[in-house]
Design a protein around this motif. Structure first.
Motif, mmCIF file in Angstrom:
data_model
loop_
_atom_site.group_PDB
_atom_site.id
_atom_site.type_symbol
_atom_site.label_atom_id
_atom_site.label_comp_id
_atom_site.label_asym_id
_atom_site.label_seq_id
_atom_site.Cartn_x
_atom_site.Cartn_y
_atom_site.Cartn_z
ATOM 1 N N GLY A 1 -10.052 21.490 -15.134
ATOM 2 C CA GLY A 1 -10.467 20.288 -15.844
ATOM 3 C C GLY A 1 -9.736 19.026 -15.432
ATOM 4 O O GLY A 1 -9.804 18.014 -16.141
ATOM 5 N N LEU A 2 -9.033 19.033 -14.293
ATOM 6 C CA LEU A 2 -8.323 17.846 -13.821
ATOM 7 C C LEU A 2 -9.261 16.964 -13.009
ATOM 8 O O LEU A 2 -10.177 17.453 -12.346
ATOM 9 C CB LEU A 2 -7.119 18.249 -12.964
ATOM 10 C CG LEU A 2 -6.043 19.085 -13.659
ATOM 11 C CD1 LEU A 2 -4.976 19.510 -12.667
ATOM 12 C CD2 LEU A 2 -5.406 18.296 -14.808
ATOM 13 N N ASP A 3 -9.013 15.639 -13.040
ATOM 14 C CA ASP A 3 -9.789 14.713 -12.220
ATOM 15 C C ASP A 3 -9.312 14.786 -10.780
ATOM 16 O O ASP A 3 -8.103 14.827 -10.501
ATOM 17 C CB ASP A 3 -9.623 13.278 -12.731
ATOM 18 C CG ASP A 3 -10.329 13.061 -14.056
ATOM 19 O OD1 ASP A 3 -11.460 13.534 -14.196
ATOM 20 O OD2 ASP A 3 -9.734 12.426 -14.945
ATOM 21 N N VAL A 4 -10.247 14.797 -9.832
ATOM 22 C CA VAL A 4 -9.914 14.879 -8.415
ATOM 23 C C VAL A 4 -10.656 13.767 -7.667
ATOM 24 O O VAL A 4 -11.629 13.202 -8.158
ATOM 25 C CB VAL A 4 -10.274 16.252 -7.815
ATOM 26 C CG1 VAL A 4 -9.501 17.356 -8.513
ATOM 27 C CG2 VAL A 4 -11.773 16.514 -7.926
ATOM 28 N N PHE A 5 -10.182 13.461 -6.451
ATOM 29 C CA PHE A 5 -10.792 12.402 -5.657
ATOM 30 C C PHE A 5 -10.565 12.679 -4.183
ATOM 31 O O PHE A 5 -9.642 13.418 -3.805
ATOM 32 C CB PHE A 5 -10.222 11.031 -6.040
ATOM 33 C CG PHE A 5 -8.725 10.943 -5.947
ATOM 34 C CD1 PHE A 5 -8.098 10.525 -4.781
ATOM 35 C CD2 PHE A 5 -7.935 11.277 -7.040
ATOM 36 C CE1 PHE A 5 -6.718 10.445 -4.695
ATOM 37 C CE2 PHE A 5 -6.550 11.193 -6.971
ATOM 38 C CZ PHE A 5 -5.938 10.779 -5.795
ATOM 39 N N ILE A 6 -11.406 12.077 -3.357
ATOM 40 C CA ILE A 6 -11.309 12.246 -1.910
ATOM 41 C C ILE A 6 -11.914 11.018 -1.244
ATOM 42 O O ILE A 6 -12.807 10.375 -1.806
ATOM 43 C CB ILE A 6 -12.041 13.532 -1.446
ATOM 44 C CG1 ILE A 6 -11.722 13.838 0.012
ATOM 45 C CG2 ILE A 6 -13.542 13.440 -1.693
ATOM 46 C CD1 ILE A 6 -12.175 15.217 0.435
ATOM 47 N N GLY A 7 -11.400 10.672 -0.046
ATOM 48 C CA GLY A 7 -11.964 9.524 0.641
ATOM 49 C C GLY A 7 -11.290 9.239 1.967
ATOM 50 O O GLY A 7 -10.225 9.783 2.267
ATOM 51 N N PRO A 8 -11.900 8.377 2.789
ATOM 52 C CA PRO A 8 -11.335 8.000 4.077
ATOM 53 C C PRO A 8 -10.279 6.907 3.921
ATOM 54 O O PRO A 8 -10.246 6.183 2.920
ATOM 55 C CB PRO A 8 -12.549 7.462 4.841
ATOM 56 C CG PRO A 8 -13.402 6.874 3.766
ATOM 57 C CD PRO A 8 -13.228 7.755 2.566
ATOM 58 N N ARG A 9 -9.419 6.763 4.949
ATOM 59 C CA ARG A 9 -8.406 5.700 4.975
ATOM 60 C C ARG A 9 -8.147 5.316 6.421
ATOM 61 O O ARG A 9 -8.316 6.121 7.345
ATOM 62 C CB ARG A 9 -7.119 6.122 4.265
ATOM 63 C CG ARG A 9 -6.567 7.452 4.698
ATOM 64 C CD ARG A 9 -5.420 7.877 3.816
ATOM 65 N NE ARG A 9 -4.137 7.408 4.343
ATOM 66 C CZ ARG A 9 -3.135 6.997 3.595
ATOM 67 N NH1 ARG A 9 -3.274 6.936 2.290
ATOM 68 N NH2 ARG A 9 -1.998 6.627 4.139
ATOM 69 N N ILE A 10 -7.721 4.064 6.614
ATOM 70 C CA ILE A 10 -7.448 3.573 7.964
ATOM 71 C C ILE A 10 -6.354 2.519 7.897
ATOM 72 O O ILE A 10 -6.228 1.800 6.899
ATOM 73 C CB ILE A 10 -8.731 2.991 8.611
ATOM 74 C CG1 ILE A 10 -8.509 2.717 10.108
ATOM 75 C CG2 ILE A 10 -9.210 1.734 7.873
ATOM 76 C CD1 ILE A 10 -9.791 2.430 10.862
ATOM 77 N N GLY A 11 -5.536 2.447 8.954
ATOM 78 C CA GLY A 11 -4.463 1.468 8.988
ATOM 79 C C GLY A 11 -3.482 1.770 10.099
ATOM 80 O O GLY A 11 -3.859 2.314 11.140
ATOM 81 N N THR A 12 -2.208 1.451 9.887
ATOM 82 C CA THR A 12 -1.213 1.571 10.951
ATOM 83 C C THR A 12 -0.897 3.015 11.322
ATOM 84 O O THR A 12 -0.322 3.264 12.383
ATOM 85 C CB THR A 12 0.088 0.862 10.550
ATOM 86 O OG1 THR A 12 0.583 1.418 9.320
ATOM 87 C CG2 THR A 12 -0.136 -0.629 10.364
ATOM 88 N N LEU A 13 -1.264 3.970 10.475
ATOM 89 C CA LEU A 13 -1.108 5.381 10.815
ATOM 90 C C LEU A 13 -2.380 5.969 11.419
ATOM 91 O O LEU A 13 -2.452 7.168 11.673
ATOM 92 C CB LEU A 13 -0.708 6.191 9.581
ATOM 93 C CG LEU A 13 0.740 6.025 9.118
ATOM 94 C CD1 LEU A 13 0.972 6.744 7.791
ATOM 95 C CD2 LEU A 13 1.726 6.526 10.169
ATOM 96 N N GLY A 14 -3.389 5.123 11.633
ATOM 97 C CA GLY A 14 -4.622 5.571 12.248
ATOM 98 C C GLY A 14 -5.727 5.775 11.232
ATOM 99 O O GLY A 14 -5.700 5.235 10.123
ATOM 100 N N ALA A 15 -6.710 6.570 11.617
ATOM 101 C CA ALA A 15 -7.843 6.885 10.748
ATOM 102 C C ALA A 15 -7.682 8.297 10.225
ATOM 103 O O ALA A 15 -7.196 9.185 10.922
ATOM 104 C CB ALA A 15 -9.152 6.746 11.515
ATOM 105 N N GLY A 16 -8.098 8.497 8.978
ATOM 106 C CA GLY A 16 -7.970 9.825 8.412
ATOM 107 C C GLY A 16 -8.594 9.906 7.039
ATOM 108 O O GLY A 16 -9.546 9.194 6.736
ATOM 109 N N ALA A 17 -8.034 10.765 6.203
ATOM 110 C CA ALA A 17 -8.595 10.990 4.873
ATOM 111 C C ALA A 17 -7.490 11.441 3.932
ATOM 112 O O ALA A 17 -6.415 11.889 4.360
ATOM 113 C CB ALA A 17 -9.703 12.036 4.928
ATOM 114 N N GLU A 18 -7.772 11.295 2.639
ATOM 115 C CA GLU A 18 -6.863 11.792 1.629
ATOM 116 C C GLU A 18 -7.661 12.498 0.537
ATOM 117 O O GLU A 18 -8.841 12.221 0.329
ATOM 118 C CB GLU A 18 -6.032 10.662 1.021
ATOM 119 C CG GLU A 18 -6.830 9.657 0.219
ATOM 120 C CD GLU A 18 -5.943 8.565 -0.384
ATOM 121 O OE1 GLU A 18 -4.795 8.411 0.051
ATOM 122 O OE2 GLU A 18 -6.417 7.873 -1.301
ATOM 123 N N ALA A 19 -7.001 13.429 -0.142
ATOM 124 C CA ALA A 19 -7.587 14.107 -1.287
ATOM 125 C C ALA A 19 -6.492 14.233 -2.331
ATOM 126 O O ALA A 19 -5.313 14.419 -1.990
ATOM 127 C CB ALA A 19 -8.117 15.485 -0.896
#
Length: 226
Positions: A25-43
């Motif tokens: 029952g916990l809230d979760v999230f996911i999405g892309p990210r970009i910047g000085t560490l490059g392109a990627g994703a987080e969850a």
């Protein structure tokens, strides 16, 4: 295993951590990210209005020609790959009133490294000694850092339960540790003096690249909450 497979493996692991969180029952999230560490994703998982846990993976490659290091011009390439976990503390909570400001800390597996190549066309100074271009032929260097890199920063995060899509941003610093330089030349195998100069030059290059122990992090992206 190549870095592409490593990124996929880490990302699938991040996705896998969301399944039990949803079951609890916990809230979760996911999405892309970009910047000085490059392109990627987080969850990530939101445990309370004040605490979140994120898993992050990102990377990139770039090259620069004719960059001077310790007085010698090199063709300079960087390969970046980091993957890790961050604990977010939201001192104002996560709400339309308090916003989503956060303070973050964590650690990354750090595979950032440089490759340098120089083909001198004139006399160069290596370890305090002058050598002609024919004496040296070519210089190649590999530069790497600590495998584990701690991170601290601030940012603005997701708001699970408030909006399905939200903007995310991070600003902070990654401590990679002092660079380690491995410099070589094909002519050093048959020239003891050049080999000794190269060993000394490694220390000079490490001093010249010492600012890279602190890696500035600026990342932006968006997240989908579910």
């Amino acid at each position: 295993m190549g870095k592409g497979y490593a990124r996929l493996t880490v990302f699938l692991f991040l996705l896998g951590t969301l399944l039990p969180a949803q079951a609890w029952g916990l809230d979760v999230f996911i999405g892309p990210r970009i910047g000085t560490l490059g392109a990627g994703a987080e969850a990530g998982i939101e445990f309370t209005d004040f605490i979140k846990l994120r898993g992050v993976v990102q990377g990139f490659k770039w090259t620069i020609d004719d960059k001077k290091v310790s007085g010698i011009e090199y063709d300079f390439g960087m390969n970046s790959f980091t993957a890790g976990a961050l604990l977010d503390i939201h001192p104002l909570g996560i709400s339309p009133v308090g916003g989503s400001f956060r303070v973050s800390a964590g650690a990354f597996y750090n595979a950032n490294n440089f490759s340098l190549e120089a083909k001198p066309t004139e006399t160069v100074t290596i370890g305090g000694t002058d050598y002609t271009a024919s004496d040296v032929d070519r210089l190649d260097a590999d530069v790497d850092f600590n495998d584990i890199a701690p991170y601290v920063g601030i940012g603005w995060g997701t708001s699970p339960g408030l909006l399905p899509f939200s903007f995310t941003a991070d600003m902070g610093v990654l401590y990679q540790g002092s660079p380690r330089v491995d410099l070589s030349s094909p002519r050093a195998r048959d020239n003891a003096a050049l080999a000794a100069s190269i060993e000394s030059e490694e220390d000079d290059m490490e001093d010249d690249l010492s600012s890279w122990k602190w890696y500035p992090v600026v990342m932006v992206g968006f997240a989908i909450s579910f």
